[in-house]
Design a protein around this motif. Structure first.
Motif, short mmCIF file in Angstrom:
data_model
loop_
_atom_site.label_atom_id
_atom_site.label_comp_id
_atom_site.label_asym_id
_atom_site.label_seq_id
_atom_site.Cartn_x
_atom_site.Cartn_y
_atom_site.Cartn_z
N MET A 1 39.44 36.71 24.17
CA MET A 1 38.61 37.10 25.39
C MET A 1 39.59 38.03 26.17
N LEU A 2 38.97 39.13 26.83
CA LEU A 2 39.80 40.14 27.50
C LEU A 2 40.00 39.41 28.86
N GLU A 3 41.30 39.92 29.45
CA GLU A 3 41.64 39.36 30.74
C GLU A 3 40.82 40.02 31.82
N LEU A 4 40.36 41.36 31.90
CA LEU A 4 39.72 41.90 32.84
C LEU A 4 40.76 42.05 33.94
N ARG A 5 41.90 42.84 33.74
CA ARG A 5 42.86 42.80 34.89
C ARG A 5 42.42 43.60 35.92
N PRO A 6 42.75 43.23 37.15
CA PRO A 6 42.18 43.70 38.42
C PRO A 6 42.51 45.18 38.83
N CYS A 7 43.51 45.78 38.28
CA CYS A 7 44.11 46.96 38.80
C CYS A 7 44.85 47.88 37.93
N CYS A 8 44.96 49.19 38.17
CA CYS A 8 45.53 50.25 37.54
C CYS A 8 47.14 49.79 37.41
N GLU A 9 47.58 50.00 36.23
CA GLU A 9 49.03 49.67 35.91
C GLU A 9 49.81 51.06 36.60
N CYS A 10 49.27 51.99 36.72
CA CYS A 10 49.99 53.00 37.41
C CYS A 10 50.05 53.38 39.10
N CYS A 11 48.85 53.49 39.51
CA CYS A 11 48.54 53.83 40.86
C CYS A 11 47.87 52.47 41.73
N ALA A 12 47.91 51.50 40.78
CA ALA A 12 47.60 50.20 41.71
C ALA A 12 46.20 50.27 42.25
N VAL A 13 45.16 51.13 41.94
CA VAL A 13 43.94 51.03 42.55
C VAL A 13 43.15 49.83 42.04
N ASP A 14 42.35 49.26 42.95
CA ASP A 14 41.45 48.07 42.49
C ASP A 14 40.48 48.42 41.40
N LEU A 15 40.48 47.50 40.28
CA LEU A 15 39.17 48.04 39.25
C LEU A 15 38.58 46.48 38.93
N PRO A 16 37.61 46.37 40.06
CA PRO A 16 36.94 45.01 39.88
C PRO A 16 36.26 45.11 38.42
N ARG A 17 35.94 43.50 38.17
CA ARG A 17 35.63 43.42 36.72
C ARG A 17 34.27 43.99 36.35
N ALA A 18 33.37 44.78 37.11
CA ALA A 18 32.35 45.50 36.93
C ALA A 18 32.48 46.84 36.82
N SER A 19 33.93 47.53 37.19
CA SER A 19 34.10 48.74 37.10
C SER A 19 33.90 49.59 36.04
N ARG A 20 33.32 50.66 35.96
CA ARG A 20 33.03 51.39 34.71
C ARG A 20 34.09 52.79 34.71
N LEU A 21 35.10 52.47 35.67
CA LEU A 21 36.15 53.44 35.51
C LEU A 21 37.46 52.85 35.21
N ALA A 22 37.38 51.63 34.45
CA ALA A 22 38.72 50.73 34.02
C ALA A 22 38.74 51.32 32.56
N ARG B 1 31.82 42.43 31.66
CA ARG B 1 31.44 41.26 31.13
C ARG B 1 30.36 40.88 32.20
N PRO B 2 29.14 40.30 31.66
CA PRO B 2 27.91 40.11 32.51
C PRO B 2 28.37 38.60 33.59
N ALA B 3 27.81 39.00 34.65
CA ALA B 3 28.19 38.06 35.85
C ALA B 3 27.93 36.44 35.58
N GLU B 4 27.26 36.30 34.87
CA GLU B 4 26.72 34.78 34.49
C GLU B 4 27.97 34.32 33.40
N LYS B 5 28.55 35.03 32.79
CA LYS B 5 29.93 34.87 31.93
C LYS B 5 30.82 34.58 32.41
N LEU B 6 30.97 35.15 33.52
CA LEU B 6 32.43 35.01 34.49
C LEU B 6 32.67 33.76 35.07
N LEU B 7 31.66 32.98 35.07
CA LEU B 7 31.33 31.49 35.76
C LEU B 7 32.51 30.74 34.58
N LYS B 8 32.30 30.64 33.43
CA LYS B 8 33.16 30.17 32.54
C LYS B 8 34.30 31.02 31.93
#
Length: 77
Positions: free
Chosen positions: A1-22, A56-63
């Motif tokens: 299962m992917l962790e879906l980490r919340p930010c960029c390791e280099c610049c610390a910009v936020d990368l929400p779970r639905a970001s298509r820029l991650a 990850r689809p929103a409904e799958k984030l619950l579990k």
């Protein structure tokens, strides 16, 4: 299962779970699109390819919620 980490390791910009820029590497190193481009889509940690992180689809984030652990290199990349 992917962790879906919340930010960029280099610049610390936020990368929400639905970001298509991650972007992620084979060990789930996570970067924003801008930093990945600067690194020519090559992970500075392992040398592997950086590709767009799937959403990850929103409904799958619950579990299986996204990670809240921020991993940032103090000196940047």
């Amino acid at each position: 299962m992917l962790e879906l980490r919340p930010c960029c390791e280099c610049c610390a910009v936020d990368l929400p779970r639905a970001s298509r820029l991650a972007m992620i590497g084979s060990f789930e190193c996570t970067f924003c699109h801008d930093c990945a481009q600067e690194m020519l889509h090559e992970c500075p940690n392992c040398g592997g390819e950086l590709v767009r992180r799937p959403v990850r689809p929103a409904e799958k984030l619950l579990k299986n919620p996204a990670s809240s652990v921020r991993i940032v290199k103090p000196a940047g990349c």
